[in-house]
Motif scaffolding. Structure first.
Motif, PDB file in Angstrom:
ATOM      1  N   MET A 174      10.001  11.579   4.692  1.00  0.00           N
ATOM      2  CA  MET A 174       9.144  10.537   5.263  1.00  0.00           C
ATOM      3  C   MET A 174       9.712   9.141   5.054  1.00  0.00           C
ATOM      4  O   MET A 174       9.616   8.280   5.929  1.00  0.00           O
ATOM      5  N   ALA A 175      10.328   8.910   3.884  1.00  0.00           N
ATOM      6  CA  ALA A 175      10.881   7.590   3.587  1.00  0.00           C
ATOM      7  C   ALA A 175      12.103   7.269   4.439  1.00  0.00           C
ATOM      8  O   ALA A 175      12.476   6.103   4.585  1.00  0.00           O
ATOM      9  N   SER A 176      12.743   8.289   4.999  1.00  0.00           N
ATOM     10  CA  SER A 176      13.950   8.071   5.805  1.00  0.00           C
ATOM     11  C   SER A 176      13.634   7.689   7.246  1.00  0.00           C
ATOM     12  O   SER A 176      14.523   7.241   7.969  1.00  0.00           O
ATOM     13  N   PHE A 177      12.387   7.868   7.663  1.00  0.00           N
ATOM     14  CA  PHE A 177      12.025   7.602   9.062  1.00  0.00           C
ATOM     15  C   PHE A 177      11.869   6.105   9.325  1.00  0.00           C
ATOM     16  O   PHE A 177      11.475   5.352   8.423  1.00  0.00           O
ATOM     17  N   PRO A 178      12.155   5.653  10.555  1.00  0.00           N
ATOM     18  CA  PRO A 178      11.927   4.242  10.894  1.00  0.00           C
ATOM     19  C   PRO A 178      10.461   3.847  10.694  1.00  0.00           C
ATOM     20  O   PRO A 178       9.552   4.649  10.916  1.00  0.00           O
ATOM     21  N   LYS A 179      10.242   2.624  10.239  1.00  0.00           N
ATOM     22  CA  LYS A 179       8.914   2.053  10.018  1.00  0.00           C
ATOM     23  C   LYS A 179       8.082   2.843   9.008  1.00  0.00           C
ATOM     24  O   LYS A 179       6.860   2.854   9.070  1.00  0.00           O
ATOM     25  N   THR A 180       8.741   3.511   8.085  1.00  0.00           N
ATOM     26  CA  THR A 180       8.022   4.292   7.080  1.00  0.00           C
ATOM     27  C   THR A 180       7.096   3.412   6.244  1.00  0.00           C
ATOM     28  O   THR A 180       7.450   2.271   5.912  1.00  0.00           O
ATOM     29  N   PRO A 181       5.923   3.923   5.873  1.00  0.00           N
ATOM     30  CA  PRO A 181       5.037   3.161   4.978  1.00  0.00           C
ATOM     31  C   PRO A 181       5.426   3.302   3.506  1.00  0.00           C
ATOM     32  O   PRO A 181       4.813   2.662   2.655  1.00  0.00           O
ATOM     33  N   ILE A 182       6.426   4.135   3.193  1.00  0.00           N
ATOM     34  CA  ILE A 182       6.845   4.326   1.804  1.00  0.00           C
ATOM     35  C   ILE A 182       7.773   3.190   1.399  1.00  0.00           C
ATOM     36  O   ILE A 182       8.867   3.041   1.951  1.00  0.00           O
ATOM     37  N   LYS A 183       7.341   2.400   0.418  1.00  0.00           N
ATOM     38  CA  LYS A 183       8.143   1.238   0.010  1.00  0.00           C
ATOM     39  C   LYS A 183       8.941   1.497  -1.267  1.00  0.00           C
ATOM     40  O   LYS A 183       9.927   0.808  -1.546  1.00  0.00           O
ATOM     41  N   ASN A 184       8.512   2.462  -2.079  1.00  0.00           N
ATOM     42  CA  ASN A 184       9.239   2.865  -3.277  1.00  0.00           C
ATOM     43  C   ASN A 184       9.138   4.374  -3.399  1.00  0.00           C
ATOM     44  O   ASN A 184       8.074   4.959  -3.140  1.00  0.00           O
ATOM     45  N   LEU A 185      10.239   5.029  -3.819  1.00  0.00           N
ATOM     46  CA  LEU A 185      10.286   6.486  -3.860  1.00  0.00           C
ATOM     47  C   LEU A 185      10.742   6.958  -5.234  1.00  0.00           C
ATOM     48  O   LEU A 185      11.775   6.523  -5.734  1.00  0.00           O
ATOM     49  N   ILE A 186       9.952   7.851  -5.826  1.00  0.00           N
ATOM     50  CA  ILE A 186      10.312   8.476  -7.095  1.00  0.00           C
ATOM     51  C   ILE A 186      10.459   9.972  -6.857  1.00  0.00           C
ATOM     52  O   ILE A 186       9.517  10.633  -6.405  1.00  0.00           O
ATOM     53  N   LEU A 187      11.648  10.496  -7.142  1.00  0.00           N
ATOM     54  CA  LEU A 187      11.927  11.921  -6.966  1.00  0.00           C
ATOM     55  C   LEU A 187      11.981  12.580  -8.336  1.00  0.00           C
ATOM     56  O   LEU A 187      12.849  12.252  -9.149  1.00  0.00           O
ATOM     57  N   ASN A 188      11.074  13.498  -8.575  1.00  0.00           N
ATOM     58  CA  ASN A 188      11.033  14.186  -9.856  1.00  0.00           C
ATOM     59  C   ASN A 188      11.781  15.513  -9.752  1.00  0.00           C
ATOM     60  O   ASN A 188      11.265  16.507  -9.253  1.00  0.00           O
ATOM     61  N   ASP A 189      13.024  15.487 -10.211  1.00  0.00           N
ATOM     62  CA  ASP A 189      13.901  16.650 -10.307  1.00  0.00           C
ATOM     63  C   ASP A 189      14.140  17.346  -8.967  1.00  0.00           C
ATOM     64  O   ASP A 189      14.021  18.570  -8.852  1.00  0.00           O
ATOM     65  N   VAL A 190      14.504  16.559  -7.990  1.00  0.00           N
ATOM     66  CA  VAL A 190      14.949  17.104  -6.710  1.00  0.00           C
ATOM     67  C   VAL A 190      15.864  16.068  -6.076  1.00  0.00           C
ATOM     68  O   VAL A 190      15.711  14.866  -6.308  1.00  0.00           O
ATOM     69  N   GLY A 191      16.849  16.565  -5.285  1.00  0.00           N
ATOM     70  CA  GLY A 191      17.799  15.642  -4.690  1.00  0.00           C
ATOM     71  C   GLY A 191      18.177  16.016  -3.281  1.00  0.00           C
ATOM     72  O   GLY A 191      17.428  16.709  -2.583  1.00  0.00           O
ATOM     73  N   MET A 192      19.345  15.554  -2.853  1.00  0.00           N
ATOM     74  CA  MET A 192      19.729  15.722  -1.461  1.00  0.00           C
ATOM     75  C   MET A 192      20.271  17.120  -1.166  1.00  0.00           C
ATOM     76  O   MET A 192      20.476  17.475   0.000  1.00  0.00           O
ATOM     77  N   VAL A 193      20.514  17.913  -2.204  1.00  0.00           N
ATOM     78  CA  VAL A 193      20.895  19.317  -2.040  1.00  0.00           C
ATOM     79  C   VAL A 193      20.031  20.137  -2.993  1.00  0.00           C
ATOM     80  O   VAL A 193      19.855  19.771  -4.162  1.00  0.00           O
ATOM     81  N   VAL A 194      19.467  21.241  -2.476  1.00  0.00           N
ATOM     82  CA  VAL A 194      18.672  22.144  -3.313  1.00  0.00           C
ATOM     83  C   VAL A 194      19.422  23.467  -3.387  1.00  0.00           C
ATOM     84  O   VAL A 194      19.513  24.189  -2.389  1.00  0.00           O
TER      85      VAL A 194
END
Length: 292
Positions: free
Chosen positions: A124-144
């Motif tokens: 969701m944070a990667s989409f244009p005009k996203t409402p997410i202004k800060n992102l915290i990822l708890n133990d997950v990344g760009m590869v699972v």
């Protein structure tokens, strides 16, 4: 004041809203902590087989400064169970979370996601005009990694029952040893909210067993999310369990290369995924949010 005493001082309100899938409408539950008029909103989204109550300790502490929203993703907790493996996918989860943001009337939000909840937030944070202004990822990344997913799949398919909450607590301690939980009261909390009692008095796991079947079909290959990660524009905090097999140091290094502004915190004594129940973990999240 002990963590158990703190847990009893403030209670959330429970709200419901509608989501829509190809199967029809379904009802979704979320907990709301803090002042509903507060424009500073933090949405906390749980992992694959977990639910909103995982964030009780963190939400209670942060509700002094934030309006904290903790949803039960469809098929978990008090949200509807669809029973169809075709519905339990990221497209549906994103649709339901967009409806949640509309429901609470927030113009912008901070997002904290554990494992699956982090993937939803990253997308969701990667989409244009996203409402997410800060992102915290708890133990997950760009590869699972598929190896870690296969491990999770071994218990995600479980449809077991327990005669007592004590029996349920022992089960969770067996399958979730890497959460970094140290206090008995926190394990009791996991057992209390990780189960639902049926009319016969048996405590059943608080998620739709169809989730495990849907997950099993997707766990044979690594999940690659590099495209979403590359398109992030907001500040990012990555929390990693020091012993995690899902978010490895190699993956973190690659993530840092693509997003050099990201910050990383490692939680000693935890794997996948840190429970975020200790005062140290909560203070770390709070400090980063206040800084950004």
């Amino acid at each position: 004041m002990s963590s158990l005493a703190q847990l009893k001082t403030i209670e959330p309100s429970q709200e419901f809203y509608w989501g829509l899938s190809p199967e029809g409408f379904h009802q979704l539950s979320y907990l709301e902590w803090g002042d509903p008029r507060n424009p500073k909103v933090l949405i906390c989204v749980h992992g694959l087989t977990r639910n909103s109550r995982d964030f009780d300790y963190l939400a209670r502490a942060l509700s002094k400064d934030y309006r904290v929203i903790c949803p039960d993703v469809v098929g978990r907790g008090d949200s509807d169970y669809i029973g169809s493996t075709l519905i339990y996918n990221f497209t549906q989860y994103i649709s339901d979370m967009v409806a949640l943001i509309a429901r609470i009337g927030a113009k912008e939000v901070n997002w904290l996601g554990t494992s699956m909840g982090g993937i939803v937030g990253m997308m969701m944070a990667s989409f244009p005009k996203t409402p997410i202004k800060n992102l915290i990822l708890n133990d997950v990344g760009m590869v699972v990694p598929s190896l870690a997913m296969n491990r999770i799949a071994t218990y995600a398919r479980n449809d077991v029952g327990f005669k007592s909450l004590e029996e349920a607590r022992k089960y969770f301690q067996t399958i979730m040893p890497n959460f970094g939980i140290k206090e008995r009261s926190q394990w009791d909390h996991i057992a209390r909210w990780g189960t639902r009692q049926d009319p016969e008095g048996t405590f059943k796991l608080a998620y739709d067993p169809a989730i495990g079947q849907a997950f099993l079909s997707a766990s044979s290959n690594d999940i690659h999310l590099e495209t979403f990660w590359h398109d992030l524009k907001c500040p990012v905090l990555v929390i990693r369990g020091q012993e995690s097999d899902l978010l490895t140091p190699e993956i973190v290094e690659k993530m840092s290369y693509l997003q050099p502004q990201m910050e990383v915190v490692e939680i000693p004594g935890a794997g996948h995924a840190p429970a975020l129940m200790s005062s140290e973990e909560i203070e770390g999240v709070s400090a980063w949010l206040n800084k950004t």
